[in-house]
Design a protein around this motif. Sequence first.
Motif, PDB file in Angstrom:
ATOM      1  N   ASP A 217       0.843  -1.188   0.045  1.00  0.00           N
ATOM      2  CA  ASP A 217       0.085  -0.126   0.118  1.00  0.00           C
ATOM      3  C   ASP A 217       0.715   1.244  -0.212  1.00  0.00           C
ATOM      4  O   ASP A 217       0.248   2.275  -0.275  1.00  0.00           O
ATOM      5  CB  ASP A 217      -1.012   0.068   1.369  1.00  0.00           C
ATOM      6  CG  ASP A 217      -2.078  -1.292   1.092  1.00  0.00           C
ATOM      7  OD1 ASP A 217      -2.924  -1.087   0.242  1.00  0.00           O
ATOM      8  OD2 ASP A 217      -1.737  -1.986   1.904  1.00  0.00           O
ATOM      9  N   TYR A 218       2.036   1.049   0.318  1.00  0.00           N
ATOM     10  CA  TYR A 218       2.963   2.503   0.186  1.00  0.00           C
ATOM     11  C   TYR A 218       4.372   2.120   0.214  1.00  0.00           C
ATOM     12  O   TYR A 218       4.938   0.859  -0.016  1.00  0.00           O
ATOM     13  CB  TYR A 218       2.673   3.031   1.644  1.00  0.00           C
ATOM     14  CG  TYR A 218       3.254   2.158   2.835  1.00  0.00           C
ATOM     15  CD1 TYR A 218       4.518   2.230   3.316  1.00  0.00           C
ATOM     16  CD2 TYR A 218       2.233   1.309   3.465  1.00  0.00           C
ATOM     17  CE1 TYR A 218       4.788   1.100   4.357  1.00  0.00           C
ATOM     18  CE2 TYR A 218       2.287   0.600   4.484  1.00  0.00           C
ATOM     19  CZ  TYR A 218       3.774   0.722   4.870  1.00  0.00           C
ATOM     20  OH  TYR A 218       4.148  -0.205   6.020  1.00  0.00           O
TER      21      TYR A 218
ATOM     22  N   TYR B  97       1.874   6.758   0.427  1.00  0.00           N
ATOM     23  CA  TYR B  97       0.689   5.789   0.522  1.00  0.00           C
ATOM     24  C   TYR B  97      -0.017   6.120  -0.698  1.00  0.00           C
ATOM     25  O   TYR B  97      -0.334   7.218  -1.239  1.00  0.00           O
ATOM     26  CB  TYR B  97      -0.224   6.369   1.696  1.00  0.00           C
ATOM     27  CG  TYR B  97      -1.301   5.464   2.172  1.00  0.00           C
ATOM     28  CD1 TYR B  97      -0.935   4.675   3.289  1.00  0.00           C
ATOM     29  CD2 TYR B  97      -2.177   4.982   1.238  1.00  0.00           C
ATOM     30  CE1 TYR B  97      -1.724   3.914   4.045  1.00  0.00           C
ATOM     31  CE2 TYR B  97      -3.262   4.131   1.890  1.00  0.00           C
ATOM     32  CZ  TYR B  97      -2.920   3.294   3.204  1.00  0.00           C
ATOM     33  OH  TYR B  97      -3.713   2.430   3.489  1.00  0.00           O
TER      34      TYR B  97
ATOM     35  N   THR C 135      -2.409   4.091  -2.102  1.00  0.00           N
ATOM     36  CA  THR C 135      -3.953   3.315  -2.377  1.00  0.00           C
ATOM     37  C   THR C 135      -5.105   4.233  -1.531  1.00  0.00           C
ATOM     38  O   THR C 135      -5.912   3.695  -0.998  1.00  0.00           O
ATOM     39  CB  THR C 135      -3.897   1.934  -1.965  1.00  0.00           C
ATOM     40  OG1 THR C 135      -3.582   1.794  -0.521  1.00  0.00           O
ATOM     41  CG2 THR C 135      -2.616   1.240  -2.833  1.00  0.00           C
ATOM     42  N   TRP C 136      -4.758   5.229  -1.515  1.00  0.00           N
ATOM     43  CA  TRP C 136      -5.766   6.230  -0.716  1.00  0.00           C
ATOM     44  C   TRP C 136      -6.396   7.270  -1.792  1.00  0.00           C
ATOM     45  O   TRP C 136      -5.929   8.298  -2.376  1.00  0.00           O
ATOM     46  CB  TRP C 136      -5.165   7.229   0.429  1.00  0.00           C
ATOM     47  CG  TRP C 136      -6.103   7.749   1.454  1.00  0.00           C
ATOM     48  CD1 TRP C 136      -7.522   7.920   1.283  1.00  0.00           C
ATOM     49  CD2 TRP C 136      -5.922   8.200   2.617  1.00  0.00           C
ATOM     50  NE1 TRP C 136      -8.003   8.519   2.255  1.00  0.00           N
ATOM     51  CE2 TRP C 136      -7.012   8.633   3.333  1.00  0.00           C
ATOM     52  CE3 TRP C 136      -4.594   8.005   3.554  1.00  0.00           C
ATOM     53  CZ2 TRP C 136      -6.994   9.022   4.583  1.00  0.00           C
ATOM     54  CZ3 TRP C 136      -4.684   8.619   4.707  1.00  0.00           C
ATOM     55  CH2 TRP C 136      -6.006   8.954   5.246  1.00  0.00           C
TER      56      TRP C 136
ATOM     57  N   PRO D 142      -9.045   4.838   2.737  1.00  0.00           N
ATOM     58  CA  PRO D 142      -8.309   3.629   2.626  1.00  0.00           C
ATOM     59  C   PRO D 142      -9.304   2.439   2.506  1.00  0.00           C
ATOM     60  O   PRO D 142     -10.139   2.456   3.257  1.00  0.00           O
ATOM     61  CB  PRO D 142      -7.121   3.343   3.699  1.00  0.00           C
ATOM     62  CG  PRO D 142      -6.909   4.812   3.927  1.00  0.00           C
ATOM     63  CD  PRO D 142      -8.204   5.661   4.079  1.00  0.00           C
TER      64      PRO D 142
ATOM     65  N   PHE E  39      -3.945   1.066   6.790  1.00  0.00           N
ATOM     66  CA  PHE E  39      -3.498   2.468   6.998  1.00  0.00           C
ATOM     67  C   PHE E  39      -2.576   2.330   8.288  1.00  0.00           C
ATOM     68  O   PHE E  39      -1.677   3.167   8.561  1.00  0.00           O
ATOM     69  CB  PHE E  39      -4.765   3.121   7.270  1.00  0.00           C
ATOM     70  CG  PHE E  39      -4.393   4.622   8.119  1.00  0.00           C
ATOM     71  CD1 PHE E  39      -3.999   5.744   7.089  1.00  0.00           C
ATOM     72  CD2 PHE E  39      -4.847   4.704   9.000  1.00  0.00           C
ATOM     73  CE1 PHE E  39      -3.657   6.643   7.982  1.00  0.00           C
ATOM     74  CE2 PHE E  39      -4.781   6.219   9.749  1.00  0.00           C
ATOM     75  CZ  PHE E  39      -4.328   6.796   8.932  1.00  0.00           C
TER      76      PHE E  39
ATOM     77  N   ARG F 163      -7.163  14.037   3.355  1.00  0.00           N
ATOM     78  CA  ARG F 163      -6.311  12.817   3.808  1.00  0.00           C
ATOM     79  C   ARG F 163      -5.314  13.220   4.714  1.00  0.00           C
ATOM     80  O   ARG F 163      -5.427  12.447   5.768  1.00  0.00           O
ATOM     81  CB  ARG F 163      -5.764  12.128   2.567  1.00  0.00           C
ATOM     82  CG  ARG F 163      -6.799  11.691   1.723  1.00  0.00           C
ATOM     83  CD  ARG F 163      -6.369  11.077   0.297  1.00  0.00           C
ATOM     84  NE  ARG F 163      -5.925  12.084  -0.683  1.00  0.00           N
ATOM     85  CZ  ARG F 163      -5.943  11.993  -1.894  1.00  0.00           C
ATOM     86  NH1 ARG F 163      -5.566  10.954  -2.433  1.00  0.00           N
ATOM     87  NH2 ARG F 163      -5.724  13.091  -2.767  1.00  0.00           N
TER      88      ARG F 163
END
Length: 487
Positions: free
Chosen positions: A168-169, A192, A194-195, A201, A207, A237
């Motif tokens: 994811d990051y 990050y 995938t936000w 998320p 997260f 975010r």
Amino acid sequence: MTSSEQTREQTISNVETEYHEINSKGAWPILYQHIRNECGNYDYTCNESKKPQNKNLNRYRDVAPYDHTRIILRRGVCDYIHANLIQVDRAHRQYILTQGPLPNTTGHFWLMVWEQNSRAVLMLNKIIEKNQVKCHQYWPLDDSHEPTMMFEDVSLQVDYVSKIESSDYTTRTLRITDLETNDSREILHFHYTTWPDFGVPQCPTAFLRFLADVRQSGALDQNVGPPVVHCSAGIGRSGTLCLVDTCLVLIEKNGLNAVNVREVLLEMRRSRMGLIQTPEQLRFSYAAIIEGAKQSPLGNANTENNEILKNYYEEMNNKNNSSLEKDDEPPPLPPPRGESLTRSMIADISPDASSDESSSAPPDKPLPSEPPNHAELPTDTSMSITNCTSEQSTDVICDEISPSDTDNSFQTNSPPSNSDAKGEVRRRNREKNERLAAQVREMKRRQKETEEWQKLKRSLFTPLTIGIGIGIGGGIVALYYYLYMRS
């Protein structure tokens, strides 16, 4: 269990109780609007952002840094950067929240990182989202022939060192060098990926693993400068991450006292406007705080007995599955930033309203203390300009400025006359108000139809139920009489 652990459990229980109560009533939009209304009473100024020489240094026209907490650059002819310092003393936390750098503010961005002695940059957005450039490519890439970026306007150099990729990051190590003194230090870049913009998320656990890595790196320690946190506007975010981290620190430190999430958010909004942009982000913050408080240490997820996470994952999976059922066509161009935000809020309140593709989202109410000044802002042939409704300390209707896909430098044309621009603003506001009124009428009409249908169902089904009951009862009596006579 010690008294501290018992109080900590009670604290978590209080947050969970509040979560369940809000969730069961579907009241996240109501709570979110209540927070916005309270912040409407703030009278903080944003005068520096309105100065002619600073206007093209802002990514969005309606998101501006407050004067009393803005970061001031110490080197160069310009001391302005679109960034605020947020301090929560009781949690011993401080963050610098800023917008995604523009082509002409990238040097200022790295100068701020250098001067504030920041250990890390936390980037929560992608460069391109929904076919729009949301941030300039401000760091050197490892796959480039020259993994170095020079910023001569501020006498800085940034070099790529290494990176570690997760699902994811991505965590990069960069080296920043002051060309005037030859001093250098390494900077961590947590990205990050995938936000989604205006979203959350996919799950709190991923997260929280990201947040755990950030913590373990020492980026949030008190012996270094505040981390630089940004998304595209630096409020949605970015505000979500800071709220979750701060509340978890308060639970860990004084898990002895109930943590009031709403009060913490209001406190942080006194330093930067508009933190957390949607009811969904507010709900995600609660879920992540509850889950993070149950993890020991942070980042070790245990979802077996967590009802909140189970329900959260189930809802997210249902949304994902429904989206997968749609045709695999290229996504349409997104609506204006503020319109997409307000439309999602209306959808939370009334599902029927979101199905009307032709209706526009209502604008936020502008406050008298912040008159529109769109005519003073230059137009730009290399920029895409769309309507945007977001939140300043006063909810102001304004426009969004985003770099074009080519990320060219600014090329300013002559601004229109004030009278023509004001007339255009009034016309657009009038059209939006008319669309809002039409949408409200449509919502009321559908609500009335629903109520009439409910009444009709009751009037139809009640006599039928009574008739069936009488028929069954009569049959039983007749059968009993028949058996009795035979005996």
